[in-house]
Write a protein that holds these residues in place. Sequence first.
Motif, PDB file in Angstrom:
ATOM      1  N   ALA A 114       0.815  -1.213   0.000  1.00 47.74           N
ATOM      2  CA  ALA A 114       0.000   0.000   0.000  1.00 47.74           C
ATOM      3  C   ALA A 114       0.848   1.262   0.000  1.00 47.74           C
ATOM      4  CB  ALA A 114      -0.935  -0.007   1.207  1.00 47.74           C
ATOM      5  N   SER A 115       2.086   1.147   0.427  1.00 54.20           N
ATOM      6  CA  SER A 115       2.949   2.327   0.470  1.00 54.20           C
ATOM      7  C   SER A 115       3.714   2.561  -0.836  1.00 54.20           C
ATOM      8  CB  SER A 115       3.938   2.220   1.631  1.00 54.20           C
ATOM      9  OG  SER A 115       4.926   1.242   1.350  1.00 54.20           O
ATOM     10  N   ILE A 116       3.646   1.629  -1.785  1.00 55.00           N
ATOM     11  CA  ILE A 116       4.398   1.761  -3.042  1.00 55.00           C
ATOM     12  C   ILE A 116       4.088   3.057  -3.776  1.00 55.00           C
ATOM     13  CG2 ILE A 116       4.685   0.761  -5.363  1.00 55.00           C
ATOM     14  CD1 ILE A 116       4.592  -1.992  -4.031  1.00 55.00           C
ATOM     15  N   PRO A 117       2.818   3.471  -3.911  1.00 52.01           N
ATOM     16  CA  PRO A 117       2.565   4.729  -4.629  1.00 52.01           C
ATOM     17  C   PRO A 117       3.203   5.956  -3.972  1.00 52.01           C
ATOM     18  CG  PRO A 117       0.521   3.493  -4.353  1.00 52.01           C
ATOM     19  CD  PRO A 117       1.581   2.796  -3.566  1.00 52.01           C
ATOM     20  N   TYR A 118       3.540   5.876  -2.708  1.00 49.80           N
ATOM     21  CA  TYR A 118       4.111   7.026  -1.985  1.00 49.80           C
ATOM     22  C   TYR A 118       5.629   7.054  -2.013  1.00 49.80           C
ATOM     23  CZ  TYR A 118      -0.622   7.378  -0.137  1.00 49.80           C
ATOM     24  OH  TYR A 118      -1.986   7.505  -0.008  1.00 49.80           O
ATOM     25  N   TRP A 119       6.274   6.056  -2.595  1.00 54.66           N
ATOM     26  CA  TRP A 119       7.729   5.983  -2.545  1.00 54.66           C
ATOM     27  C   TRP A 119       8.409   7.121  -3.309  1.00 54.66           C
ATOM     28  CZ3 TRP A 119       8.846   0.063  -3.443  1.00 54.66           C
ATOM     29  CH2 TRP A 119       8.451  -0.644  -2.304  1.00 54.66           C
ATOM     30  N   GLU A 120       7.814   7.609  -4.369  1.00 56.51           N
ATOM     31  CA  GLU A 120       8.449   8.656  -5.171  1.00 56.51           C
ATOM     32  C   GLU A 120       8.059  10.051  -4.712  1.00 56.51           C
ATOM     33  OE1 GLU A 120       7.623   7.906  -9.249  1.00 56.51           O
ATOM     34  OE2 GLU A 120       8.697   5.993  -9.245  1.00 56.51           O
ATOM     35  N   ARG A 121       7.122  10.133  -3.786  1.00 53.57           N
ATOM     36  CA  ARG A 121       6.674  11.434  -3.306  1.00 53.57           C
ATOM     37  C   ARG A 121       7.104  11.631  -1.867  1.00 53.57           C
ATOM     38  NH1 ARG A 121       0.423  11.303  -4.463  1.00 53.57           N
ATOM     39  NH2 ARG A 121       0.677   9.118  -3.934  1.00 53.57           N
ATOM     40  N   ALA A 122       6.922  12.832  -1.406  1.00 57.11           N
ATOM     41  CA  ALA A 122       7.296  13.155  -0.031  1.00 57.11           C
ATOM     42  C   ALA A 122       6.144  12.933   0.935  1.00 57.11           C
ATOM     43  CB  ALA A 122       7.768  14.603   0.057  1.00 57.11           C
ATOM     44  N   ASP A 123       4.987  12.476   0.426  1.00 65.22           N
ATOM     45  CA  ASP A 123       3.825  12.247   1.285  1.00 65.22           C
ATOM     46  C   ASP A 123       4.053  11.028   2.184  1.00 65.22           C
ATOM     47  OD1 ASP A 123       2.700  14.286  -0.126  1.00 65.22           O
ATOM     48  OD2 ASP A 123       1.401  13.008  -1.349  1.00 65.22           O
ATOM     49  N   PHE A 124       3.448  11.095   3.350  1.00 67.10           N
ATOM     50  CA  PHE A 124       3.523   9.959   4.265  1.00 67.10           C
ATOM     51  C   PHE A 124       2.447   8.946   3.866  1.00 67.10           C
ATOM     52  CE2 PHE A 124       2.471   7.715   8.202  1.00 67.10           C
ATOM     53  CZ  PHE A 124       3.735   7.270   8.553  1.00 67.10           C
ATOM     54  N   PRO A 125       2.778   7.665   3.794  1.00 71.45           N
ATOM     55  CA  PRO A 125       1.789   6.653   3.384  1.00 71.45           C
ATOM     56  C   PRO A 125       0.814   6.302   4.514  1.00 71.45           C
ATOM     57  CG  PRO A 125       3.894   5.618   3.785  1.00 71.45           C
ATOM     58  CD  PRO A 125       4.106   7.096   3.939  1.00 71.45           C
ATOM     59  N   VAL A 126      -0.198   7.141   4.688  1.00 77.09           N
ATOM     60  CA  VAL A 126      -1.172   6.947   5.760  1.00 77.09           C
ATOM     61  C   VAL A 126      -1.929   5.631   5.572  1.00 77.09           C
ATOM     62  CG1 VAL A 126      -3.234   7.921   6.854  1.00 77.09           C
ATOM     63  CG2 VAL A 126      -1.396   9.419   6.107  1.00 77.09           C
ATOM     64  N   THR A 127      -2.251   5.294   4.321  1.00 77.56           N
ATOM     65  CA  THR A 127      -2.967   4.047   4.049  1.00 77.56           C
ATOM     66  C   THR A 127      -2.172   2.847   4.552  1.00 77.56           C
ATOM     67  OG1 THR A 127      -3.854   5.077   2.069  1.00 77.56           O
ATOM     68  CG2 THR A 127      -4.089   2.702   2.247  1.00 77.56           C
ATOM     69  N   SER A 128      -0.890   2.862   4.321  1.00 77.44           N
ATOM     70  CA  SER A 128      -0.025   1.785   4.779  1.00 77.44           C
ATOM     71  C   SER A 128      -0.038   1.679   6.302  1.00 77.44           C
ATOM     72  CB  SER A 128       1.398   2.025   4.284  1.00 77.44           C
ATOM     73  OG  SER A 128       2.273   1.061   4.794  1.00 77.44           O
ATOM     74  N   LEU A 129       0.023   2.803   6.960  1.00 75.83           N
ATOM     75  CA  LEU A 129      -0.003   2.818   8.418  1.00 75.83           C
ATOM     76  C   LEU A 129      -1.328   2.279   8.951  1.00 75.83           C
ATOM     77  CD1 LEU A 129       1.418   3.670  11.052  1.00 75.83           C
ATOM     78  CD2 LEU A 129       0.312   5.881  10.796  1.00 75.83           C
ATOM     79  N   ILE A 130      -2.427   2.677   8.326  1.00 77.83           N
ATOM     80  CA  ILE A 130      -3.745   2.205   8.757  1.00 77.83           C
ATOM     81  C   ILE A 130      -3.859   0.697   8.573  1.00 77.83           C
ATOM     82  CG2 ILE A 130      -6.211   2.276   8.215  1.00 77.83           C
ATOM     83  CD1 ILE A 130      -5.803   5.291   7.643  1.00 77.83           C
ATOM     84  N   ILE A 131      -3.414   0.183   7.432  1.00 81.20           N
ATOM     85  CA  ILE A 131      -3.456  -1.262   7.168  1.00 81.20           C
ATOM     86  C   ILE A 131      -2.628  -2.010   8.204  1.00 81.20           C
ATOM     87  CG2 ILE A 131      -2.712  -3.071   5.568  1.00 81.20           C
ATOM     88  CD1 ILE A 131      -3.524  -1.196   3.290  1.00 81.20           C
ATOM     89  N   TYR A 132      -1.436  -1.516   8.478  1.00 82.00           N
ATOM     90  CA  TYR A 132      -0.545  -2.193   9.410  1.00 82.00           C
ATOM     91  C   TYR A 132      -1.104  -2.190  10.832  1.00 82.00           C
ATOM     92  CZ  TYR A 132       3.681  -3.724  11.727  1.00 82.00           C
ATOM     93  OH  TYR A 132       4.571  -4.424  12.484  1.00 82.00           O
ATOM     94  N   VAL A 133      -1.517  -1.024  11.309  1.00 86.74           N
ATOM     95  CA  VAL A 133      -2.005  -0.920  12.683  1.00 86.74           C
ATOM     96  C   VAL A 133      -3.309  -1.691  12.864  1.00 86.74           C
ATOM     97  CG1 VAL A 133      -2.892   0.688  14.412  1.00 86.74           C
ATOM     98  CG2 VAL A 133      -0.807   1.234  13.165  1.00 86.74           C
TER      99      VAL A 133
END
Length: 96
Positions: free
Chosen positions: A47-66
């Motif tokens: 879920a964090s792959i789309p955020y790798w090239e940007r400076a945005d924090f991958p909130v979706t990834s954090l939500i999935i993980y937590v």
Amino acid sequence: MDQDKGDKGEDPRDCARDALSGDRWTAFMGWALKTVIALIAIGAAAASIPYWERADFPVTSLIIYVAGMVFIAMPLCLYYESLLKAHEDSRVPHPS
């Protein structure tokens, strides 16, 4: 008179079979717990792959993980721990 030391009606082979099936179930639950944790981590990383090239924090990834760890992995972990505790209690000889 004092020859019958075991519980009446209980076959020692049944006890051994129950212990073996309990060991198998505990091992399976340990494997399942590790697999679920790995799948949650992989899903969060994917879920964090789309955020790798940007400076945005991958909130979706954090939500999935937590959410995965709290609502899926933690109950499995508690169940696995209770299985281990039950096996430890059943293997310790009780003083008579």
